[in-house]
Design an enzyme around this catalytic site. Structure first.
Site, PDB file in Angstrom:
ATOM      1  N   ASP A 345      38.668  45.586  36.936  1.00 21.60           N
ATOM      2  CA  ASP A 345      39.376  45.595  35.660  1.00 21.60           C
ATOM      3  C   ASP A 345      39.177  46.905  34.909  1.00 21.60           C
ATOM      4  O   ASP A 345      38.456  46.981  33.923  1.00 21.60           O
ATOM      5  CB  ASP A 345      38.929  44.396  34.835  1.00 21.60           C
ATOM      6  CG  ASP A 345      39.030  43.127  35.655  1.00 21.60           C
ATOM      7  OD1 ASP A 345      40.144  42.837  36.101  1.00 21.60           O
ATOM      8  OD2 ASP A 345      38.010  42.476  35.877  1.00 21.60           O
ATOM      9  N   THR A 346      39.856  47.940  35.379  1.00 23.69           N
ATOM     10  CA  THR A 346      39.727  49.287  34.853  1.00 23.69           C
ATOM     11  C   THR A 346      41.003  50.037  35.202  1.00 23.69           C
ATOM     12  O   THR A 346      41.637  49.735  36.201  1.00 23.69           O
ATOM     13  CB  THR A 346      38.523  50.006  35.517  1.00 23.69           C
ATOM     14  OG1 THR A 346      37.320  49.292  35.238  1.00 23.69           O
ATOM     15  CG2 THR A 346      38.361  51.430  35.018  1.00 23.69           C
TER      16      THR A 346
END
Length: 523
Positions: A345-346
């Site tokens: 999640d980046t």
């Protein structure tokens, strides 16, 4: 040269500028910003902020960022730390007294103050050409009009939406349902916030009504956040750290980021003849996994905002001693405990312009939809970076008021003979240092170009055991199990990556990970 009869993609070649990132709309906006007279900083800001609308499960203005910047006309690299801090009233002792032995991943406890907006404002003021209002205009328009949900975004959204609570469900679901690929996602509340930042700078976010919305929303959930905490937020310039690998210098962000872990991994790998191994065979994957266990164990012991033992991690003597602990034929047991499981999640964006200013920028809310909470009026999704702290008393990374947590997101750059040749980044939470080491090794040890190095299969030994992508053969997976690894097929792609090579001829060559929706674009 790649096999043009096999699935794959070519790298992107251009003279004037390239952006590589995880969503095509952001890459397009970045190139349009360059064509309008902006530089790489302007383009990176424009693309990064838009990614918070295109990939809201990954990033947003409620998160943090780290930046490596090579200005035009120099080979010097600057590091800007845009990570926020714990509320000043935070206390590890108070959490331990409540019976907690770790900071929860979701809810209000792990919410640290967002640092990215201050960093974007600082970058624009110090290095940009067009001004923040012009850079934010595309994101404002797309937030108002909406963007179609891309396929990989829809896949991640469906997995992460279960952790949305309260007001966040109102802002990040469509009629209570997870958006499907092709449905339009709008964020008018964030458009208004971005308009205020464009007009007022950082004060439009860290002071006034927007800050009041964030603070009151967090306090309603039991948070210790105050308006003073938000007003005090400030990005800071630091000096990068670096380490060599067979003629290439890997440049990383210093702590509180985990870039030293990648340097240590490569230092350990330098004691093995990696180039003599099958690049996608079990022996290489095994040695890399063992090096990762040792490097990540050092990370968990030493890395923090102050990191008093960073020199120990970067020392060649440390790597040499750790390398002797690796059995070439047998796994050393379960992986050293990590502070978090691998996650994806980046977002990452890199831009190089016609003057060869280079930006390597990574921007995240940590886990999918961060803390799973959002501000009540504007719908700003809060990060859960505080989960990167430990509650272990006396540890350098122990939670404390005003401290920055150990961070997983790390932008990278490569230098050769003192010259910057490539900004790059690898997304994927805990995987990122391992991803940096593998990316560099793919190119240096096996001669892969950047696109092939990104496309290549990945494995990672972390908190979930050894995850092995389906790009490896079943035989390799069986051989790893026979060596003692807790190896299993990865349920999801491991991370994502982007890179731009500044070729000796002056041509720019952009590479983008097929594991994401994005691309490299140039002009």
């Amino acid at each position: 040269m790649r096999d043009f009869q096999a699935p794959g993609k070519s790298a992107v070649y251009a003279n004037n500028g390239i952006c590589a990132t995880s969503h095509p709309l952001a890459a397009k906006v970045a190139i349009e910003t360059l064509e309008a007279g902006g530089n790489a900083v302007d383009a990176a800001i424009a693309g990064a902020v838009l990614l918070g609308i295109c990939e809201p499960q990954m990033t947003g203005i409620g998160g943090d960022c780290f930046v490596l910047l090579k200005p035009a006309g120099t080979e010097n690299i600057l590091a800007l730390n845009g990570s926020g801090r714990a509320p000043s009233a935070s206390s590890a002792a108070e959490m331990r007294a409540r019976g907690l032995n770790a900071i929860p991943l979701r809810g209000v406890e792990p919410v640290t103050v967002p640092g990215a907006v201050d960093a974007f404002c600082r970058l624009s003021d110090d290095w940009g050409k067009l001004g923040l209002d012009r850079c934010l205009a595309p994101a404002i328009r797309y937030a108002e009009e909406g963007v179609p949900v891309a396929p990989r975004v829809a896949y991640d959204w469906a997995e992460d939406a279960k952790d949305l609570t309260g007001d966040a469900r109102k802002f990040y679901l469509l009629d209570g349902q997870v958006p499907r690929a092709g449905q339009i996602f709008r964020a008018p509340g964030q458009a208004e916030v971005l308009r205020r930042i464009a007009a007022q700078g950082r004060a439009g976010f860290y002071e006034g009504e927007v800050a009041e919305d964030m603070v009151s929303s967090l306090q309603a959930l039991g948070g210790k956040h105050t308006l003073a905490d938000f007003a005090a937020t400030s990005a800071s310039y630091t000096d990068p750290i670096s380490g060599p690998y067979k003629g290439i210098e890997l440049v990383e962000h210093p702590p509180n980021g985990q870039g030293a872990t990648a340097i240590l991994m490569l230092n350990i790998l330098s004691h093995f003849d990696i180039a003599a191994m099958d690049p996608f065979g079990s022996q290489r994957a095994h040695i890399e996994a063992e090096a990762a266990k040792l490097a990540y164990d050092a990370r968990n012991r030493f890395l923090a905002e102050t990191a008093p033992r960073i020199d120990h991690m970067l020392s060649p003597d440390t790597a040499a001693k750790l390398a002797t602990l690796i059995d070439p034929k047998r796994a050393m047991g379960s992986a050293a405990p990590l502070t978090e499981a691998v996650h994806k999640d980046t977002i990452y964006i890199t831009v190089v312009d016609r003057d060869r200013m280079a930006v390597s920028l990574i921007y995240s809310i940590f886990w999918g939809f961060g803390a799973g909470t959002a501000s009540r009026k504007f719908g700003i999704n809060f990060q859960n970076r505080g989960a990167g702290f430990t509650l272990l008393e006396g540890h350098p990374n122990e939670l404390g008021g005003g401290k920055r947590p150990m961070h997983t997101i790390i932008p990278g750059m490569l230098r050769k003979n003192g010259k910057v040749i490539m900004p790059f980044g690898v997304m994927g939470g805990a995987y990122q240092p391992n991803g940096h080491a593998r990316f560099v090794s793919n190119m240096v040890d096996f001669g892969l170009d950047a696109q092939a190095a990104i496309d290549a299969p990945r494995s990672f030994s972390g908190a979930e055991g050894m995850l092995v992508e389906t790009g490896y053969t079943p035989q390799v997976l069986a051989e790893l199990v026979a060596m003692g690894h807790e190896a299993q097929s990865a349920p999801d792609p491991i991370g994502g990556a982007q890179a731009i090579l500044i070729d000796d001829t002056g041509v720019l060559i952009g590479a983008s990970d097929p594991r994401k929706d994005g691309c490299a674009l140039g002009y």
